[in-house]
Motif scaffolding. Sequence first.
Motif, PDB file in Angstrom:
ATOM      1  N   MET A   1       0.813  -1.209   0.000  1.00  9.21           N
ATOM      2  CA  MET A   1       0.000   0.000   0.000  1.00  9.21           C
ATOM      3  C   MET A   1       0.853   1.268   0.000  1.00  9.21           C
ATOM      4  N   LYS A   2       2.043   1.131   0.542  1.00  8.24           N
ATOM      5  CA  LYS A   2       2.909   2.302   0.590  1.00  8.24           C
ATOM      6  C   LYS A   2       3.225   2.813  -0.806  1.00  8.24           C
ATOM      7  N   GLU A   3       3.444   1.906  -1.745  1.00 13.03           N
ATOM      8  CA  GLU A   3       3.752   2.316  -3.116  1.00 13.03           C
ATOM      9  C   GLU A   3       2.560   3.031  -3.744  1.00 13.03           C
ATOM     10  N   ILE A   4       1.355   2.573  -3.448  1.00 15.87           N
ATOM     11  CA  ILE A   4       0.149   3.225  -3.987  1.00 15.87           C
ATOM     12  C   ILE A   4       0.055   4.653  -3.466  1.00 15.87           C
ATOM     13  N   VAL A   5       0.238   4.827  -2.159  1.00 14.35           N
ATOM     14  CA  VAL A   5       0.171   6.164  -1.573  1.00 14.35           C
ATOM     15  C   VAL A   5       1.284   7.049  -2.123  1.00 14.35           C
ATOM     16  N   LYS A   6       2.466   6.480  -2.285  1.00  9.53           N
ATOM     17  CA  LYS A   6       3.595   7.245  -2.825  1.00  9.53           C
ATOM     18  C   LYS A   6       3.284   7.778  -4.219  1.00  9.53           C
ATOM     19  N   ILE A   7       2.724   6.935  -5.049  1.00  5.58           N
ATOM     20  CA  ILE A   7       2.410   7.367  -6.418  1.00  5.58           C
ATOM     21  C   ILE A   7       1.272   8.377  -6.420  1.00  5.58           C
ATOM     22  N   LEU A   8       0.217   8.113  -5.658  1.00  7.85           N
ATOM     23  CA  LEU A   8      -0.923   9.036  -5.639  1.00  7.85           C
ATOM     24  C   LEU A   8      -0.531  10.412  -5.112  1.00  7.85           C
ATOM     25  N   THR A   9       0.315  10.449  -4.099  1.00 13.95           N
ATOM     26  CA  THR A   9       0.716  11.749  -3.559  1.00 13.95           C
ATOM     27  C   THR A   9       1.723  12.470  -4.443  1.00 13.95           C
ATOM     28  N   SER A  10       2.219  11.805  -5.458  1.00 14.66           N
ATOM     29  CA  SER A  10       3.094  12.489  -6.420  1.00 14.66           C
ATOM     30  C   SER A  10       2.277  13.297  -7.430  1.00 14.66           C
ATOM     31  N   PHE A  11       0.959  13.057  -7.476  1.00 15.16           N
ATOM     32  CA  PHE A  11       0.054  13.787  -8.361  1.00 15.16           C
ATOM     33  C   PHE A  11      -0.661  14.889  -7.580  1.00 15.16           C
ATOM     34  N   ASP A  12      -0.880  16.017  -8.240  1.00 11.76           N
ATOM     35  CA  ASP A  12      -1.747  17.057  -7.696  1.00 11.76           C
ATOM     36  C   ASP A  12      -3.180  16.628  -8.004  1.00 11.76           C
ATOM     37  N   ARG A  13      -3.899  16.156  -7.007  1.00  8.56           N
ATOM     38  CA  ARG A  13      -5.187  15.528  -7.244  1.00  8.56           C
ATOM     39  C   ARG A  13      -6.373  16.459  -6.984  1.00  8.56           C
ATOM     40  N   ALA A  86      -5.670   3.319  -1.305  1.00  9.52           N
ATOM     41  CA  ALA A  86      -4.760   2.182  -1.121  1.00  9.52           C
ATOM     42  C   ALA A  86      -5.501   1.028  -0.460  1.00  9.52           C
ATOM     43  N   GLY A  87      -6.394   1.350   0.481  1.00  7.80           N
ATOM     44  CA  GLY A  87      -7.197   0.311   1.126  1.00  7.80           C
ATOM     45  C   GLY A  87      -8.113  -0.403   0.154  1.00  7.80           C
ATOM     46  N   VAL A  88      -8.739   0.353  -0.738  1.00  6.29           N
ATOM     47  CA  VAL A  88      -9.636  -0.247  -1.732  1.00  6.29           C
ATOM     48  C   VAL A  88      -8.864  -1.179  -2.660  1.00  6.29           C
ATOM     49  N   ILE A  89      -7.734  -0.701  -3.168  1.00 10.48           N
ATOM     50  CA  ILE A  89      -6.952  -1.511  -4.111  1.00 10.48           C
ATOM     51  C   ILE A  89      -6.397  -2.755  -3.420  1.00 10.48           C
ATOM     52  N   GLU A  90      -5.981  -2.614  -2.169  1.00 12.37           N
ATOM     53  CA  GLU A  90      -5.468  -3.780  -1.436  1.00 12.37           C
ATOM     54  C   GLU A  90      -6.581  -4.788  -1.159  1.00 12.37           C
ATOM     55  N   CYS A  91      -7.780  -4.296  -0.851  1.00 13.97           N
ATOM     56  CA  CYS A  91      -8.916  -5.214  -0.703  1.00 13.97           C
ATOM     57  C   CYS A  91      -9.174  -5.950  -2.011  1.00 13.97           C
ATOM     58  N   ALA A  92      -9.119  -5.221  -3.120  1.00 16.24           N
ATOM     59  CA  ALA A  92      -9.330  -5.844  -4.430  1.00 16.24           C
ATOM     60  C   ALA A  92      -8.295  -6.928  -4.691  1.00 16.24           C
ATOM     61  N   ARG A  93      -7.044  -6.650  -4.319  1.00 13.31           N
ATOM     62  CA  ARG A  93      -5.982  -7.640  -4.525  1.00 13.31           C
ATOM     63  C   ARG A  93      -6.250  -8.901  -3.703  1.00 13.31           C
ATOM     64  N   LYS A  94      -6.685  -8.721  -2.453  1.00 13.75           N
ATOM     65  CA  LYS A  94      -6.879  -9.871  -1.574  1.00 13.75           C
ATOM     66  C   LYS A  94      -8.154 -10.640  -1.892  1.00 13.75           C
ATOM     67  N   LEU A  95      -9.077 -10.009  -2.597  1.00 16.91           N
ATOM     68  CA  LEU A  95     -10.344 -10.674  -2.912  1.00 16.91           C
ATOM     69  C   LEU A  95     -10.475 -11.046  -4.387  1.00 16.91           C
ATOM     70  N   LYS A  96      -9.418 -10.851  -5.153  1.00 13.18           N
ATOM     71  CA  LYS A  96      -9.518 -11.010  -6.603  1.00 13.18           C
ATOM     72  C   LYS A  96      -9.832 -12.439  -7.044  1.00 13.18           C
ATOM     73  N   ASN A  97      -9.458 -13.416  -6.240  1.00 17.47           N
ATOM     74  CA  ASN A  97      -9.690 -14.808  -6.634  1.00 17.47           C
ATOM     75  C   ASN A  97     -10.965 -15.397  -6.044  1.00 17.47           C
ATOM     76  N   THR A 239       1.351  14.178   4.599  1.00 16.73           N
ATOM     77  CA  THR A 239       2.343  13.501   3.758  1.00 16.73           C
ATOM     78  C   THR A 239       2.487  12.030   4.134  1.00 16.73           C
ATOM     79  N   ILE A 240       3.110  11.282   3.238  1.00 12.80           N
ATOM     80  CA  ILE A 240       3.211   9.833   3.384  1.00 12.80           C
ATOM     81  C   ILE A 240       3.962   9.419   4.634  1.00 12.80           C
ATOM     82  N   ASP A 244       0.893   5.148   9.162  1.00  7.53           N
ATOM     83  CA  ASP A 244       1.297   3.868   9.747  1.00  7.53           C
ATOM     84  C   ASP A 244       0.750   2.760   8.852  1.00  7.53           C
ATOM     85  N   PHE A 245       1.618   2.195   8.029  1.00  4.15           N
ATOM     86  CA  PHE A 245       1.167   1.227   7.033  1.00  4.15           C
ATOM     87  C   PHE A 245       0.863  -0.146   7.642  1.00  4.15           C
ATOM     88  N   GLU A 246       1.463  -0.469   8.760  1.00  6.45           N
ATOM     89  CA  GLU A 246       1.113  -1.724   9.424  1.00  6.45           C
ATOM     90  C   GLU A 246      -0.327  -1.679   9.924  1.00  6.45           C
TER      91      GLU A 246
END
Length: 265
Positions: A1-13, A86-97, A239-240, A244-246
């Motif tokens: 999830m840290k990588e997702i947050v890192k990328i999203l915060t690199s964009f002006d959203r 990041a939470g949504v995408i991680e849920c999708a990853r864990k429930l994809k199968n 900021t990222i 607390d990613f744990e």
Amino acid sequence: MKEIVKILTSFDRCFKSKEIFKAQEYIEEEFKKLNFKTKLEPIKTDFGTFYNVIASNNNESRIIISAHYDALIGTPGADDNASGIAGVIECARKLKNTSYPIEFVAFCLEEPPFFATEKMGSFVYAKNLREKNKNIEGAIVFEMIGYYSDYQKIPMGLEYLVDSKKGDFIVNVANYNSAKFLNDLDLKANNLKSYNLVIDNPLARLSDNRNFWDLNYPAIMITDTAFLRNPNYHTPSDTIDTLDFEKMEEVVDMVVRGVENYFKG
């Protein structure tokens, strides 16, 4: 999830920046990597057209897992609300199968000047569901899930529901119409305190769950309580490095187990 947050915060959203569309494209691509079918839902405004990103593996989705991806002008929006996406995408990853009928949604235009208007992405989404007579059984909304500290403000009248003076917990908020949905999910974190609250007051309506409630769909908001705890809320210091990613992973695991509880009965 840290990588997702890192990328999203690199964009002006914020809605005034064209980089908000880069964030949209990034989120859509993350869903596609997980082999979900995706579609974009337009939100037409005086400032142009923006898009909700919708992903699913089932045409008869019954539960929604969602968060907003835009950020307030002038803020990187790590907790608010890259943490939620990041939470949504991680849920999708864990429930994809699994074959669970779930739709994953990244909403746009939650922040001012669109908040509490019919231009909120979640209002457009929920209204479209209602107009199509979709029988959605409940929506889960992540709204800031990454900030934890030794400080916690508890609003007057809620002291009897939350007994912690530290910001070391997560809150799952339902209105009265959503109480059964919350109960059926049976949300419990393993290594993180969590509180299930059934309330409907102004503080409980400060995210996308408000639009599901107003259109008579059950919904819960999962939150670290935002400005009641996080001094970086709606500031450039969101900021990222403050997250607390744990603990964020604990929140995601709690929701994944909750979805399993729901569908297994």
